[in-house]
Design an enzyme around this catalytic site. Structure first.
Site, PDB file in Angstrom:
ATOM      1  N   LYS A   1     -84.613-113.045  89.069  1.00  0.00           N
ATOM      2  CA  LYS A   1     -84.504-114.483  88.896  1.00  0.00           C
ATOM      3  C   LYS A   1     -85.023-115.188  90.152  1.00  0.00           C
ATOM      4  CE  LYS A   1     -80.480-117.432  88.212  1.00  0.00           C
ATOM      5  NZ  LYS A   1     -80.648-118.322  87.073  1.00  0.00           N
TER       6      LYS A   1
ATOM      7  N   GLY B   1     -85.074-117.311  93.514  1.00  0.00           N
ATOM      8  CA  GLY B   1     -84.102-117.573  94.560  1.00  0.00           C
ATOM      9  C   GLY B   1     -83.202-116.412  94.940  1.00  0.00           C
ATOM     10  N   VAL B   2     -83.487-115.208  94.432  1.00  0.00           N
ATOM     11  CA  VAL B   2     -82.613-114.086  94.769  1.00  0.00           C
ATOM     12  C   VAL B   2     -83.086-113.362  96.030  1.00  0.00           C
ATOM     13  CG1 VAL B   2     -81.860-113.696  92.403  1.00  0.00           C
ATOM     14  CG2 VAL B   2     -83.896-112.516  93.255  1.00  0.00           C
ATOM     15  N   GLY B   3     -84.224-113.773  96.565  1.00  0.00           N
ATOM     16  CA  GLY B   3     -84.716-113.123  97.778  1.00  0.00           C
ATOM     17  C   GLY B   3     -85.760-112.053  97.480  1.00  0.00           C
TER      18      GLY B   3
ATOM     19  N   THR C   1     -88.973-112.393  97.569  1.00  0.00           N
ATOM     20  CA  THR C   1     -90.036-112.467  98.565  1.00  0.00           C
ATOM     21  C   THR C   1     -89.630-111.734  99.838  1.00  0.00           C
ATOM     22  OG1 THR C   1     -90.669-114.594  97.661  1.00  0.00           O
ATOM     23  CG2 THR C   1     -91.506-114.069  99.847  1.00  0.00           C
TER      24      THR C   1
ATOM     25  N   ASP D   1     -96.383-115.300  92.571  1.00  0.00           N
ATOM     26  CA  ASP D   1     -95.588-116.464  92.174  1.00  0.00           C
ATOM     27  C   ASP D   1     -96.418-117.725  92.425  1.00  0.00           C
ATOM     28  OD1 ASP D   1     -93.750-118.474  91.857  1.00  0.00           O
ATOM     29  OD2 ASP D   1     -92.147-117.418  92.910  1.00  0.00           O
TER      30      ASP D   1
ATOM     31  N   GLU E   1     -73.647-112.114  91.415  1.00  0.00           N
ATOM     32  CA  GLU E   1     -73.027-113.171  90.616  1.00  0.00           C
ATOM     33  C   GLU E   1     -73.058-112.735  89.165  1.00  0.00           C
ATOM     34  OE1 GLU E   1     -75.748-116.316  91.251  1.00  0.00           O
ATOM     35  OE2 GLU E   1     -75.000-116.810  93.253  1.00  0.00           O
TER      36      GLU E   1
ATOM     37  N   ASN F   1     -78.614-108.417  96.580  1.00  0.00           N
ATOM     38  CA  ASN F   1     -78.959-109.074  97.836  1.00  0.00           C
ATOM     39  C   ASN F   1     -77.880-110.088  98.237  1.00  0.00           C
ATOM     40  OD1 ASN F   1     -80.494-109.701 100.058  1.00  0.00           O
ATOM     41  ND2 ASN F   1     -81.934-111.029  98.956  1.00  0.00           N
TER      42      ASN F   1
END
Ligand SMILES: [Zn+2]
Length: 693
Positions: free
Chosen positions: A17, A19-21, A23, A46, A225, A252
């Site tokens: 997804k 924003g999970v890191g 990159t 991306d 989460e 992460n």
């Protein structure tokens, strides 16, 4: 030590997804591989690139050397539009010949089609471009930072699309071959046949590569989460079905133990441990790797080395203080069946009676007046994946409903990775679903595939009718043409489904008589930044495409009139114009850019604001989400860092071009608010930043 020249590189994809890191993990893995002595190419596919931010150096569409202690690392941000241009330019003459032979399109029409660009085409060309780069030099590893989930999955079905394109072109050639033969000669294969072969072969070899676990592996990155786990199950399931090996799951940003009792950290850790236990239960046979939440975002090679160390350790030795404590700490696995909606993760800390009053009294706050003045029709929420866009959009829609109980409001998600149902803790589907506590608010997760499948079926029927009417003339030619037009409809650009998706906004605000409920306001939860922007740029591009199709239909008009297909296209063209005008109307439209008080999201927000400025979409406010309240030592450190980011965001807002942009500050809470009651309690703590009032 590098492997020998001529050996095919190993591909490592990092997905998950937004924003999970991803990159950071991809960059960390690339640094680690290089410093083991490998020759490594690190590529971001991306469209909202942040690889340059992570490496702290400007990148472009050409590989650029990144200094490492050993080995060789080059990094680049793929420019899909340019890659597509280059791909077509090299083949334009042959493509034009095939299109001329196989359709009634004239030269101008053909050139126009070859120039049109659509979102989705970038995924197609992304994979082809990766393969080209990998062939250009002898790499040991190609590490790929992919786009957020829905789009990554699309990238991976692209080999099949390539083979399909080859089949369409081959259908076009069929007419030419038939004519050549019926004129007495034999069709001699020429360069056009070679091009069709090339495309089909490329499709097959990419497919073989993706399905070969010795040459290609996939690491799935997620945050600890419960929502992330649901998406991971869907995504990993889809990859498994596509025969792509997911060799590792990376959890992460696991919060380390706080130095003292801390409401936020303790709440987070409880929720995280439950989520990690659930992930172990959901993927019992795959290695699960836990990475700690590093208080400062790792930027630059030296910082990425720390990530690399965690990535290089064997999964079994991971954790130390990170390892979730034994299940006796209440870490009950909470795996739930696919497609089920969130049970009350909410665990309301306060009695329901109090929450009810929060729902009723929070109307009329300053931040709400700022983003939703009277007369507003369309409120867009945009931002990087993982900033809490959906949660913010849902909280704002509930606030709007509380302020105007008689207004009909639609909360619409067009993010292919929907999470409205989870955020609202109610079932939400493609049909508008009422939200408890807000009688005239409806929520809908748009199924763009379904919307487009219905349209496609209609088009096929219309094309059949059209060619049935044409039959009787040159029978064979017509049969070939029909196959070609049907193929073209099946092969509609991958982003077209999303386009029909966003037209739902127009259908909701201005329905045809008898075509369903008319809404006063639509709150739109968009896909993560790169794709949302492409979508907002789309009405203009799509209008060109529709006009091109209409002109071709006009050539047949003498025979059968415009027909149903023509009428459909006229409607689409009208709706596209309306959407384009609405998106630029300051009185009726506002965009809320959601971000977090951290450097990478802030840098991306800067680019987002620039682009929506160019698109002339009115900015209503910046919403800075998950601001840390002071608590333990770590939280206080975070809070100080965030204050600096907030100051930078204020400067961003003060730019004269932005007009009256306000900043809304929303606090971090753990667990994240789920369900109308929790969302109301949370938004009661939102504040309009004093300095930007
Ligand atoms: Zn804390």
């Amino acid at each position: 030590m590098g492997r020998g020249r001529g050996v095919a590189p190993h591909y490592r994809f990092f997905g998950g997804k937004g924003g999970v890191g991803k990159t950071t993990c991809a960059a960390g893995a690339a640094v680690a591989a290089a410093e083991r002595g490998h020759r490594v190419l690190l590529v971001s596919t991306d469209p909202a690139h942040s690889l340059g931010d992570a490496l702290q150096r400007p990148l472009s569409a050409r590989p650029r050397r990144v200094p490492t202690r050993r080995g060789a690392l080059e990094a680049m941000e793929l420019d899909a539009d340019r890659a597509l241009d280059r791909w077509i330019a090299a083949r334009r003459r042959l493509l034009r010949t095939i299109l001329e032979r196989g359709t009634y399109l004239d030269e101008d029409d053909i050139d126009r089609f070859l120039r049109l660009s659509f979102p989705g085409v970038d995924e197609l060309i992304g994979l082809v471009e990766l393969a080209r780069l990998a062939r250009a030099r002898p790499w040991d590893d190609v590490v790929v930072d992919t786009a957020p989930t829905g789009h990554t999955l699309r990238l991976l079905v692209m080999p099949a699309t390539l083979e399909r394109i080859a089949a369409v072109l081959d259908d076009m050639q069929a007419k030419h071959r038939f004519l050549a033969q019926s004129l007495g000669g034999a069709h001699r294969p020429d360069a056009t046949d070679a091009l069709i072969d090339e495309i089909a072969t490329e499709g097959r070899s990419l497919q073989a590569l993706l399905n070969d676990p010795d040459r290609c592996t996939f690491a799935w990155v997620l945050l600890p989460e419960p929502l992330a786990l649901e998406e991971a199950k869907d995504g990993i399931g889809a990859l498994d079905r596509a025969g792509i090996s997911v060799s590792e799951i990376i959890v992460n940003r696991v919060v380390p133990p706080p130095d003292r009792a801390c409401e936020l950290c303790d709440g987070r850790r409880r929720a995280e441990q439950a989520a990690i236990a659930a992930a172990r239960a959901a993927f019992p046979r795959r290695p699960l790797r836990l990475l700690p939440d590093l208080a400062d975002e790792p930027r630059g090679v030296a910082a990425l080395r720390r990530v690399a160390r965690h990535l290089a350790a064997p999964p079994s030795q991971l954790g130390g203080g990170l390892r979730p404590s034994s299940p006796s700490e209440g870490a009950t696995p909470q795996a739930r069946p696919q497609g089920a909606t969130a049970p009350s993760e909410t665990s309301p800390q306060k009695p329901i009676a109090r929450a009810k009053s929060a729902l009723e009294t929070s109307a009329g706050t300053a931040w709400l007046e700022r983003i939703a003045p009277p007369g507003l029709r369309l409120l867009l929420f945009a931002g990087k994946g993982g900033v809490g866009k959906t949660t913010c959009a849902a909280a704002a829609a509930l606030a709007l409903a509380a302020r105007a109980p008689r207004a009909d409001i639609l909360l619409l998600s067009t993010d292919p990775a929907h999470s409205l149902a989870d955020v609202l803790a109610i079932p939400v589907g493609d049909d508008p679903h009422s939200v408890p506590g807000a009688p005239r608010l409806r929520a809908r997760e748009l199924d763009a595939d379904r919307a487009f499948a219905a349209k496609r079926a209609r088009y096929r029927e219309a094309v059949d009718d059209l060619f049935a009417a044409l039959r009787g003339g040159s029978r064979f030619e017509v049969a070939f043409d029909r196959a070609v037009v049907q193929d073209l409809i099946d092969l509609a650009p991958p982003g077209l489904d999303e386009l029909f998706g966003i037209l739902t906004v127009i259908e909701a605000l201005f329905p045809e008589p008898g075509a369903g409920r008319r809404y006063d306001t639509v709150v739109l939860d968009t896909a993560p930044t790169g794709h949302a922007l492409r979508l907002l740029e789309l009405p203009d591009a799509a209008l060109e495409w529709v006009h091109a199709l209409l002109e071709i239909l006009l050539k047949y008009r003498k025979v059968i009139g415009l027909g149903e297909l023509g009428m459909d296209l006229v409607t689409v063209s009208r709706d596209l114009k309306r959407l384009g005008a609405l998106l630029r109307d300051r009185a009726e439209t506002g965009l809320v850019a959601v971000t977090r008080p951290a450097e990478l999201p802030r840098l991306e927000t800067h680019r987002l604001l620039q682009r929506i400025g160019r698109l002339r979409i009115p900015l209503a406010a910046l919403l800075v989400n998950a601001v840390t309240p002071p608590g333990c030592a770590r939280c206080r450190t975070l809070s100080r860092r965030e204050a600096r980011q907030l100051a930078a965001l204020r400067r961003e807002c003060r730019s004269p071009a932005r007009g009256r942009c306000g900043i809304i500050v929303a606090p971090a809470v753990a667990p994240p608010p789920r369900g109308a009651e929790a969302l109301a309690r949370w938004r009661a703590r939102w504040e309009l930043d004093r300095e930007t009032r």
